[in-house]
Each structure stands twice: as C-alpha cells, then as structure tokens.
Design a protein around this motif. Structure first.
Motif, short mmCIF file in Angstrom:
data_model
loop_
_atom_site.label_atom_id
_atom_site.label_comp_id
_atom_site.label_asym_id
_atom_site.label_seq_id
_atom_site.Cartn_x
_atom_site.Cartn_y
_atom_site.Cartn_z
N CYS A 1 13.00 64.93 29.39
CA CYS A 1 11.87 64.05 30.15
C CYS A 1 12.88 63.10 30.66
CB CYS A 1 10.77 63.69 29.44
SG CYS A 1 9.51 64.84 29.01
N MET A 2 13.87 62.60 29.96
CA MET A 2 14.61 61.16 30.53
C MET A 2 15.38 61.77 31.54
SD MET A 2 15.62 59.58 26.61
CE MET A 2 16.91 58.42 27.39
N PHE A 3 15.92 62.80 31.57
CA PHE A 3 16.76 63.40 32.54
C PHE A 3 16.05 63.81 33.71
CE2 PHE A 3 21.45 64.37 32.49
CZ PHE A 3 21.50 65.16 33.38
N PHE A 4 15.05 64.70 33.33
CA PHE A 4 13.90 65.00 34.56
C PHE A 4 13.58 63.68 35.45
CE2 PHE A 4 10.60 67.00 36.88
CZ PHE A 4 11.30 68.38 36.91
N ALA A 5 13.26 62.52 34.44
CA ALA A 5 12.73 61.46 35.43
C ALA A 5 13.73 60.91 36.34
CB ALA A 5 12.62 60.43 34.17
N ALA A 6 15.01 61.23 35.92
CA ALA A 6 16.23 60.85 36.90
C ALA A 6 16.37 61.75 38.15
CB ALA A 6 17.71 60.57 36.01
N GLY B 1 11.25 61.07 39.50
CA GLY B 1 10.71 60.04 39.76
C GLY B 1 9.14 59.92 39.60
N SER B 2 8.50 60.95 38.84
CA SER B 2 7.16 60.93 38.73
C SER B 2 6.87 61.52 37.28
CB SER B 2 6.58 62.17 39.80
OG SER B 2 5.28 62.52 39.43
N ALA B 3 5.85 60.72 36.78
CA ALA B 3 5.62 60.96 35.44
C ALA B 3 4.75 62.33 35.22
CB ALA B 3 4.77 59.81 35.13
N THR C 1 5.95 59.03 30.21
CA THR C 1 5.91 57.85 30.76
C THR C 1 7.38 57.20 31.33
OG1 THR C 1 6.07 56.71 28.72
CG2 THR C 1 3.92 57.32 29.28
N ILE C 2 8.51 57.82 30.64
CA ILE C 2 9.81 57.49 31.10
C ILE C 2 9.93 57.80 32.69
CG2 ILE C 2 12.19 57.77 30.52
CD1 ILE C 2 11.44 58.29 27.98
N GLY C 3 9.16 58.88 33.02
CA GLY C 3 9.51 59.42 34.60
C GLY C 3 9.20 58.51 35.52
N ILE D 1 10.32 55.04 34.88
CA ILE D 1 10.93 53.79 34.54
C ILE D 1 12.52 54.16 34.94
CG2 ILE D 1 11.69 52.50 32.73
CD1 ILE D 1 8.78 52.15 33.72
N ILE D 2 12.96 55.28 34.21
CA ILE D 2 14.29 55.64 34.59
C ILE D 2 14.50 55.98 36.48
CG2 ILE D 2 16.18 57.45 34.47
CD1 ILE D 2 15.64 57.40 31.44
N PRO D 3 15.36 55.41 36.99
CA PRO D 3 15.31 55.56 38.61
C PRO D 3 15.68 57.25 38.66
CG PRO D 3 17.37 54.42 37.65
CD PRO D 3 16.32 54.42 36.48
N PRO D 4 15.19 57.67 39.93
CA PRO D 4 14.38 57.03 40.82
C PRO D 4 12.99 57.20 40.62
CG PRO D 4 14.81 59.21 41.60
CD PRO D 4 15.77 58.84 40.25
N SER D 5 12.31 56.16 40.94
CA SER D 5 10.97 55.90 40.38
C SER D 5 9.79 55.58 41.61
CB SER D 5 10.69 54.72 39.42
OG SER D 5 9.58 54.37 39.23
N VAL D 6 8.90 56.27 41.71
CA VAL D 6 7.93 56.17 42.83
C VAL D 6 7.09 54.73 42.62
CG1 VAL D 6 5.74 57.00 43.79
CG2 VAL D 6 7.59 58.69 43.17
N PRO D 7 6.74 54.46 41.54
CA PRO D 7 6.16 53.26 41.43
C PRO D 7 7.05 51.95 41.90
CG PRO D 7 5.38 54.45 39.58
CD PRO D 7 6.57 55.13 40.25
#
Length: 419
Positions: A101-106, A109-111, A145-147, A149-155
């Motif tokens: 999830c942390m890696f996919f967040a990078a 950019g979406s939870a 939720t990390i999706g 916070i770790i860049p890139p991030s839509v919010p």
C-alpha cells in the motif's frame, strides 16, 4: 448564527443522503439568499474559477494511472517481491499488505485506488492463511490511508491550489509522515498477529526466488522512482508527472506484463472519467462554498471561537485536530480540503505542515464511519459487515492518531527533507 445555519443545514442534507456535491451547492445558495445580498451568479463564477487550474489536471491523470496499474499487474508483482522479505515472519502477510500500500501510494496518489488494487488479492490471501476476514479488511482499509500521504497525492494537489503552498514541497513533506504511518500500522499488525497466532505465508525465500521476483517487479519498482524523481529533480511538474505516470503505466501493463487488454483499458478510462467528473463537480461547488465562508468572515469567527476557549497552543492544536477528525467522518476529503483551508490558515502554522496535518486528519476519516470510503471498498471486497470491520479498526486508527500527533507537535517530521 450564520455559521450554525450553514453547517447545520449541510449536516442535515448529508444525513438525508443528499450527494455531497449537491449538498454543498444547495447550502451555498440557501445561505446566500437568507443572509447576504450577494448575487447568486457568484456561485457559477467561483465554481468555474475553481476548476480553471492547470495543477488540477494532475487529478484525472493520477486516477487513470492508478486504474491502469491496478489492471496491468503492477500491484501483484509488488506483492510477490515484498513477500520474499517479510512474508515469512509473524504477521508477515499483513505487513506485506501495508508495504505494498505504501509503494502503490507512491504511484497512484489515491486512497481508493490503493485499497481496491491491493485489497482485491491480499484480503483473500490473508484469509486463506488464517487471518480473520474482518482484520484483513480493516488492515487494508487503514493502510489505504497512506495513499494520500506518500507522494504523489491528489489531496496535496487540491490543497496546494487552494492555499498557494508549493505542491512539490507538500510532496516532499508528506514522505516521512507516510512512512511513519506504515511503520505504526506494521507494529500493530505484528502485535495482533502475535496474540492471535497469525503466521507468515511461506518459509523464508531463497536468493534465487528473490532475484526472480525482483526481475519480474523491476518495472513496477521503477515507476515511483521515475515519477517522483522527475518532480524533485525539476524535470517536470506534478501535472506533467501525472501524464508521464499514465504513459508509463500503459506501456508496462500493455507491452511488458501484457495484462492490459482492450476491455481493461476501456474500464480504466471509464472509471477515471466518472470519478473525475464527480470530483470536478465537487471541487467547483466547494470553491464557491469556501468563497462564501471567506466573504462572510466565518473562518475568522471559527478561529476566534477556538482560540477563545484556550490560549495554550497545545490545546488549540488538539482542538483543531479534533474538529478536522469530526469533519473527516462526514465529508469527503476533496471538498473538505477546499472548505477548511481558509479556516485553518488562521492558526499560524506553516502552510506545508498544516497541509500534511489537514490531509492526515481527513485520511483517517476514510476508515471511520459513517462516511469512510476505504471502509466501503474493503467491505465490498471482503463481504464483511461494517460493524465487524469497525471493531478491528480501533487499534489501527490509534496508531494513525499517534503519527498525526507527531506531525502536529514535531515540525521536523514534515520539514526535515525541505530545503
């Protein structure tokens, strides 16, 4: 009185299940007619101005990239790779879920994209290896939720456009808090697994298997390196990075992993269009809503109310966090970011630090009832009732709150990598 009417009516409409975009527009219109002499044309003007922004173009492209990566086999290969290192220890499969999830967040950019992409095959796999289904679903929802916070991030893109803060600085500042969230969730996962006897999935992987999975996952691993490396090196802007992400995801999924067929590409495009349409609608009307708040000086009144309760900075920040957490339980993060940014700029925090704090509060709302989008996705995948899922989230949310407090009271957590 005006603020009570505005937010009270908004809450009533949400309780009546009025779609949030329509609720924001209706509240803005009714409040203007009841309390001001401003022309209602202001709603249309601010709505158009709110979406007329080049940085906002990053949102649909990151959404599309996340869909293409999910359907193109990137997430699955990340799981296989990280499972080689931690899959065999106590709680290993749960930890693999968090790391992926942390890696996919990078990448996405979406939870929502993170929970749906990782949860679709990790939840059944955890259940198959003895994890309870509610815990498996709850862990995935919390890790999702990390999706944002770790860049890139839509919010972060939304917040940067509204506040004027550097989006690149927000991306940089979000990295360490995102990692801390992952570490905190892994600690809870380990303790719960130790108590319940959740074992790892396999024996420790051989060097040969590690090399094999690394070769298979190398294109997936390179994705965030290319995207974030390009942003931080100044080669392209966050918006351009989103386009690069789409092109890269398509090429890897279509020609390297060969899992992107015409049907998957069509579904990815369709889902991105539908979600972006709803997001743009909310962004426009939320901008009009925020403009009304500013014109009527409601942010100043709310800030004065909070600071009037106490002059202690620690207590004030605690109250701001509590306020944001409650808002995040009822309102989606994108309109909430637009609406709350003018209010919370009045508390004197660094715009970048406050952006991380705001986004973390709203992200925790993703996995809290009644409006927890990560919960909805996790329950849909796992077929677990919301009540059972919510019980398993207590300690996981506690871990996220601990990281939130560190972001709030320790500035170095968000500024350590800033120049």
């Amino acid at each position: 009185m005006e603020a009570i009417f505005l937010f009270g009516l908004f809450l009533i409409l949400l309780m009546l299940s009025v779609p949030i975009g329509y609720a924001i527009g209706m509240v803005t219109l009714v409040t203007m007619l009841e309390f001001t002499s401003m022309p209602t044309l202001m709603i249309a003007q601010n709505s158009i101005a709110g979406v007329d922004s080049f940085p906002l173009l990053a949102i649909p492209f990151f959404m599309l990239a996340g869909n293409l990566m999910s359907g193109g086999g990137i997430a699955k290969r990340l799981v296989d790779f990280f499972e080689c290192f931690i899959g065999h220890i106590t709680g290993g499969l749960g930890m693999v879920t968090i790391v992926v999830c942390m890696f996919f967040a990078a990448i996405s950019g979406s939870a929502v994209a993170t929970v749906s992409a990782v949860g679709a095959f990790m939840i059944p796999q955890m259940v198959e290896h003895g994890y309870s289904k509610p815990f498996s679903a709850a862990l995935t929802a919390a890790a999702g939720t990390i999706g944002v916070i770790i860049p890139p991030s839509v919010p972060f893109v939304i917040y940067g456009v509204v506040s004027g803060a550097s989006i690149t600085n927000l991306f940089t500042a979000g990295f360490l808090p995102g990692v801390l969230m992952g570490v905190a969730l892994m600690l809870v996962c380990y303790l719960v697994s130790k108590k319940r006897g959740y074992r790892g999935s396999t024996e420790k992987a051989s060097f040969r298997k590690i090399v094999h999975t690394f070769r298979d996952a190398i294109w997936a691993i390179l994705s965030p390196v290319i995207i974030l490396g390009g942003i931080y090196s100044g080669k392209f802007t966050p918006t351009e990075a989103a386009v690069v992400s789409v092109v890269y995801s398509y090429l890897v999924g279509r020609f390297v992993y060969k899992e992107l067929d015409a049907a998957t590409i069509y579904k990815s495009l369709k889902d991105a269009i539908v979600i972006n349409g709803a997001t743009t609608f909310m962004v426009g009307l939320s901008t009009a809503f925020a403009a009304l708040l500013t014109m009527e000086q409601i942010p100043l009144k709310i800030a004065a109310f909070i600071t009037g309760i106490s002059s202690n900075g620690i207590i004030i920040l605690m109250m701001v966090n509590l306020f944001l957490l409650i808002v995040g339980m009822f309102i989606d993060n994108i309109p909430a970011t637009i609406i709350l940014t003018p209010i919370c700029k009045k508390f004197g925090m660094s715009p970048v630090t406050f952006g991380i704090m705001l986004t973390m509060n709203l992200a925790i709302g993703f996995c809290t009832p009644p409006y927890g989008i990560n919960l909805f996705v996790a329950t849909a995948i796992s077929k677990v009732k919301m009540e059972a899922l919510s019980r398993e989230l207590i300690f996981l949310i506690g871990a996220l709150l601990a990281v939130l407090l560190s972001v709030t009271y320790i500035p170095a957590v968000t500024t350590v990598f800033l120049k």
